[in-house]
Design a protein around this motif. Structure first.
Motif, PDB file in Angstrom:
ATOM      1  N   ARG A  41       0.837  -1.204   0.000  1.00  0.00           N
ATOM      2  CA  ARG A  41       0.000   0.000   0.000  1.00  0.00           C
ATOM      3  C   ARG A  41       0.869   1.250   0.000  1.00  0.00           C
ATOM      4  O   ARG A  41       1.846   1.356   0.732  1.00  0.00           O
ATOM      5  CB  ARG A  41      -0.904  -0.009   1.226  1.00  0.00           C
ATOM      6  N   PHE A  42       0.480   2.225  -0.841  1.00  0.00           N
ATOM      7  CA  PHE A  42       1.141   3.526  -0.819  1.00  0.00           C
ATOM      8  C   PHE A  42       0.832   4.217   0.504  1.00  0.00           C
ATOM      9  O   PHE A  42      -0.272   4.074   1.035  1.00  0.00           O
ATOM     10  CB  PHE A  42       0.632   4.427  -1.958  1.00  0.00           C
ATOM     11  N   PRO A  43       1.777   4.971   1.054  1.00  0.00           N
ATOM     12  CA  PRO A  43       1.496   5.710   2.287  1.00  0.00           C
ATOM     13  C   PRO A  43       0.320   6.670   2.090  1.00  0.00           C
ATOM     14  O   PRO A  43       0.218   7.344   1.073  1.00  0.00           O
ATOM     15  CB  PRO A  43       2.785   6.506   2.537  1.00  0.00           C
ATOM     16  N   GLY A  44      -0.580   6.681   3.062  1.00  0.00           N
ATOM     17  CA  GLY A  44      -1.716   7.595   3.023  1.00  0.00           C
ATOM     18  C   GLY A  44      -2.896   7.128   2.192  1.00  0.00           C
ATOM     19  O   GLY A  44      -3.903   7.824   2.120  1.00  0.00           O
ATOM     20  N   GLU A  45      -2.794   5.972   1.562  1.00  0.00           N
ATOM     21  CA  GLU A  45      -3.902   5.463   0.747  1.00  0.00           C
ATOM     22  C   GLU A  45      -4.744   4.479   1.549  1.00  0.00           C
ATOM     23  O   GLU A  45      -4.248   3.831   2.469  1.00  0.00           O
ATOM     24  CB  GLU A  45      -3.374   4.799  -0.528  1.00  0.00           C
ATOM     25  N   ASP A  46      -6.007   4.338   1.162  1.00  0.00           N
ATOM     26  CA  ASP A  46      -6.939   3.477   1.886  1.00  0.00           C
ATOM     27  C   ASP A  46      -6.887   2.017   1.455  1.00  0.00           C
ATOM     28  O   ASP A  46      -7.330   1.139   2.175  1.00  0.00           O
ATOM     29  CB  ASP A  46      -8.373   3.988   1.720  1.00  0.00           C
ATOM     30  N   SER A  47      -6.380   1.758   0.245  1.00  0.00           N
ATOM     31  CA  SER A  47      -6.321   0.381  -0.249  1.00  0.00           C
ATOM     32  C   SER A  47      -5.061   0.194  -1.085  1.00  0.00           C
ATOM     33  O   SER A  47      -4.381   1.157  -1.434  1.00  0.00           O
ATOM     34  CB  SER A  47      -7.566   0.051  -1.070  1.00  0.00           C
ATOM     35  N   ASP A  48      -4.772  -1.061  -1.413  1.00  0.00           N
ATOM     36  CA  ASP A  48      -3.590  -1.362  -2.220  1.00  0.00           C
ATOM     37  C   ASP A  48      -3.721  -0.822  -3.637  1.00  0.00           C
ATOM     38  O   ASP A  48      -2.765  -0.324  -4.211  1.00  0.00           O
ATOM     39  CB  ASP A  48      -3.350  -2.875  -2.283  1.00  0.00           C
ATOM     40  N   ASP A  49      -4.916  -0.952  -4.207  1.00  0.00           N
ATOM     41  CA  ASP A  49      -5.158  -0.506  -5.583  1.00  0.00           C
ATOM     42  C   ASP A  49      -5.663   0.930  -5.610  1.00  0.00           C
ATOM     43  O   ASP A  49      -6.579   1.285  -4.882  1.00  0.00           O
ATOM     44  CB  ASP A  49      -6.189  -1.407  -6.271  1.00  0.00           C
ATOM     45  N   ILE A  50      -5.080   1.737  -6.496  1.00  0.00           N
ATOM     46  CA  ILE A  50      -5.533   3.101  -6.727  1.00  0.00           C
ATOM     47  C   ILE A  50      -6.444   3.036  -7.954  1.00  0.00           C
ATOM     48  O   ILE A  50      -5.977   2.776  -9.065  1.00  0.00           O
ATOM     49  CB  ILE A  50      -4.356   4.063  -6.988  1.00  0.00           C
ATOM     50  N   ILE A  51      -7.730   3.239  -7.763  1.00  0.00           N
ATOM     51  CA  ILE A  51      -8.704   3.179  -8.855  1.00  0.00           C
ATOM     52  C   ILE A  51      -8.768   4.561  -9.504  1.00  0.00           C
ATOM     53  O   ILE A  51      -9.118   5.544  -8.852  1.00  0.00           O
ATOM     54  CB  ILE A  51     -10.104   2.771  -8.341  1.00  0.00           C
ATOM     55  N   LEU A  52      -8.421   4.641 -10.780  1.00  0.00           N
ATOM     56  CA  LEU A  52      -8.346   5.932 -11.459  1.00  0.00           C
ATOM     57  C   LEU A  52      -9.699   6.629 -11.553  1.00  0.00           C
ATOM     58  O   LEU A  52      -9.774   7.850 -11.457  1.00  0.00           O
ATOM     59  CB  LEU A  52      -7.731   5.765 -12.845  1.00  0.00           C
ATOM     60  N   ALA A  53     -10.775   5.873 -11.734  1.00  0.00           N
ATOM     61  CA  ALA A  53     -12.108   6.487 -11.830  1.00  0.00           C
ATOM     62  C   ALA A  53     -12.458   7.229 -10.547  1.00  0.00           C
ATOM     63  O   ALA A  53     -13.135   8.259 -10.582  1.00  0.00           O
ATOM     64  CB  ALA A  53     -13.153   5.428 -12.139  1.00  0.00           C
ATOM     65  N   ASP A  54     -11.980   6.741  -9.410  1.00  0.00           N
ATOM     66  CA  ASP A  54     -12.229   7.412  -8.131  1.00  0.00           C
ATOM     67  C   ASP A  54     -11.521   8.755  -8.051  1.00  0.00           C
ATOM     68  O   ASP A  54     -11.868   9.608  -7.246  1.00  0.00           O
ATOM     69  CB  ASP A  54     -11.772   6.540  -6.954  1.00  0.00           C
ATOM     70  N   LYS A  55     -10.482   8.937  -8.878  1.00  0.00           N
ATOM     71  CA  LYS A  55      -9.695  10.170  -8.877  1.00  0.00           C
ATOM     72  C   LYS A  55     -10.064  11.083 -10.044  1.00  0.00           C
ATOM     73  O   LYS A  55      -9.368  12.045 -10.322  1.00  0.00           O
ATOM     74  CB  LYS A  55      -8.194   9.836  -8.963  1.00  0.00           C
ATOM     75  N   GLY A  56     -11.143  10.742 -10.779  1.00  0.00           N
ATOM     76  CA  GLY A  56     -11.572  11.559 -11.912  1.00  0.00           C
ATOM     77  C   GLY A  56     -10.815  11.280 -13.190  1.00  0.00           C
ATOM     78  O   GLY A  56     -10.906  12.036 -14.148  1.00  0.00           O
ATOM     79  N   MET A  57     -10.074  10.196 -13.228  1.00  0.00           N
ATOM     80  CA  MET A  57      -9.305   9.831 -14.415  1.00  0.00           C
ATOM     81  C   MET A  57      -9.954   8.635 -15.106  1.00  0.00           C
ATOM     82  O   MET A  57     -10.619   7.827 -14.463  1.00  0.00           O
ATOM     83  CB  MET A  57      -7.864   9.466 -14.049  1.00  0.00           C
ATOM     84  N   ALA A  58      -9.742   8.496 -16.405  1.00  0.00           N
ATOM     85  CA  ALA A  58     -10.320   7.382 -17.152  1.00  0.00           C
ATOM     86  C   ALA A  58      -9.336   6.220 -17.245  1.00  0.00           C
ATOM     87  O   ALA A  58      -9.701   5.074 -17.012  1.00  0.00           O
ATOM     88  CB  ALA A  58     -10.734   7.836 -18.548  1.00  0.00           C
ATOM     89  N   SER A  59      -8.076   6.522 -17.595  1.00  0.00           N
ATOM     90  CA  SER A  59      -7.109   5.433 -17.756  1.00  0.00           C
ATOM     91  C   SER A  59      -5.687   5.966 -17.768  1.00  0.00           C
ATOM     92  O   SER A  59      -5.456   7.167 -17.841  1.00  0.00           O
ATOM     93  CB  SER A  59      -7.369   4.675 -19.063  1.00  0.00           C
ATOM     94  N   MET A  60      -4.752   5.024 -17.707  1.00  0.00           N
ATOM     95  CA  MET A  60      -3.338   5.340 -17.876  1.00  0.00           C
ATOM     96  C   MET A  60      -2.684   4.174 -18.609  1.00  0.00           C
ATOM     97  O   MET A  60      -3.247   3.082 -18.671  1.00  0.00           O
ATOM     98  CB  MET A  60      -2.643   5.622 -16.541  1.00  0.00           C
ATOM     99  N   THR A  61      -1.527   4.412 -19.166  1.00  0.00           N
ATOM    100  CA  THR A  61      -0.824   3.384 -19.920  1.00  0.00           C
ATOM    101  C   THR A  61      -0.634   2.149 -19.055  1.00  0.00           C
ATOM    102  O   THR A  61      -0.083   2.238 -17.965  1.00  0.00           O
ATOM    103  CB  THR A  61       0.555   3.908 -20.385  1.00  0.00           C
ATOM    104  N   PRO A  62      -1.099   0.985 -19.533  1.00  0.00           N
ATOM    105  CA  PRO A  62      -0.892  -0.233 -18.750  1.00  0.00           C
ATOM    106  C   PRO A  62       0.561  -0.693 -18.833  1.00  0.00           C
ATOM    107  O   PRO A  62       1.254  -0.415 -19.807  1.00  0.00           O
ATOM    108  CB  PRO A  62      -1.836  -1.255 -19.395  1.00  0.00           C
ATOM    109  N   GLY A  63       1.009  -1.380 -17.801  1.00  0.00           N
ATOM    110  CA  GLY A  63       2.365  -1.919 -17.783  1.00  0.00           C
ATOM    111  C   GLY A  63       2.989  -1.823 -16.417  1.00  0.00           C
ATOM    112  O   GLY A  63       2.399  -1.317 -15.472  1.00  0.00           O
ATOM    113  N   SER A  64       4.201  -2.321 -16.337  1.00  0.00           N
ATOM    114  CA  SER A  64       4.952  -2.287 -15.092  1.00  0.00           C
ATOM    115  C   SER A  64       6.083  -1.279 -15.236  1.00  0.00           C
ATOM    116  O   SER A  64       6.839  -1.318 -16.212  1.00  0.00           O
ATOM    117  CB  SER A  64       5.514  -3.678 -14.786  1.00  0.00           C
TER     118      SER A  64
END
Length: 156
Positions: A88-111
Motif C-alpha cells: 500500500r502507498f502511504p496515506g492510501e486506503d487500499s492497495d489498488d488506486i482506482i483511477l475512476a475514483d480520482k476523476g481519471m479514465a485510464s493510464m498506460t498499462p504496464g509495469s
C-alpha cells in the motif's frame, strides 16, 4: 393628516446603487468563468500524484536494494516489491488506486519498475535504454504524459 411625498424625489435607483450592483455581478461572472475554465486542475493534480508514486517506488528500490515498481492495469495501479508483492502507498486506503475514483479514465498499462540503483527496468528486467512514457487520460478526454528517463529514472 396625511403626509405627502415631496414631488422633487423620483422613484428609482441612484447611480451609486446601479454601479454597486454591476460591480457585484461582474465579480460573480469572473468567478463563474474561472471555475468553468479550470478543467485541467484535476488532471494536473492526479498526474503529480502518479509522479510522486513513481518516485516513491524508486526511492524504496534504492533504500531496500530490491526491485520496486508501480504496476498499471489501465484503470488502476498499485505499488509492488519483488520480495513482498503488493504494498500500500502511504496515506492510501487500499492497495489498488482506482483511477475512476480520482476523476481519471485510464493510464498506460504496464509495469514501471526500478532496480536498487534507481534505474528504470524494461519488461525483461533489464535497464531501459529508452524513456518510458505514461499517458494519463482524464474523464473529460484531456490527457497528460509522464516520462521516466532511461538509466537515471528521473521523473520530471
Amino acid at each position: 393628516m396625511l403626509l405627502q411625498r415631496s414631488s422633487s424625489r423620483s422613484d428609482g435607483f441612484t447611480l451609486i446603487e446601479v454601479v454597486t450592483v454591476l460591480i457585484i455581478l461582474g465579480i460573480l461572472a469572473v468567478v463563474a468563468v474561472a471555475r468553468s475554465l479550470d478543467t485541467n486542475a484535476d488532471l494536473v493534480s492526479q498526474t503529480d500524484v502518479i509522479k510522486s508514486h513513481l518516485r516513491y517506488a524508486q526511492s524504496r528500490a534504492m533504500a531496500m536494494e530490491e526491485v520496486w515498481g508501480v504496476n498499471s492495469t489501465g484503470t488502476s495501479y498499485y505499488l509492488y516489491s519483488a520480495r513482498s508483492g503488493k504494498v500500500r502507498f502511504p496515506g492510501e486506503d487500499s492497495d489498488d488506486i482506482i483511477l475512476a475514483d480520482k476523476g481519471m479514465a485510464s493510464m498506460t498499462p504496464g509495469s514501471f519498475a526500478f532496480d536498487k540503483t534507481g534505474c528504470p527496468l524494461d519488461e525483461t528486467g533489464q535497464p531501459r535504454d529508452d524513456n518510458a512514457i505514461i499517458t494519463i487520460i482524464a474523464s473529460n478526454g484531456k490527457n497528460a504524459t509522464i516520462s521516466i528517463v532511461s538509466f537515471t529514472g528521473y521523473v520530471p
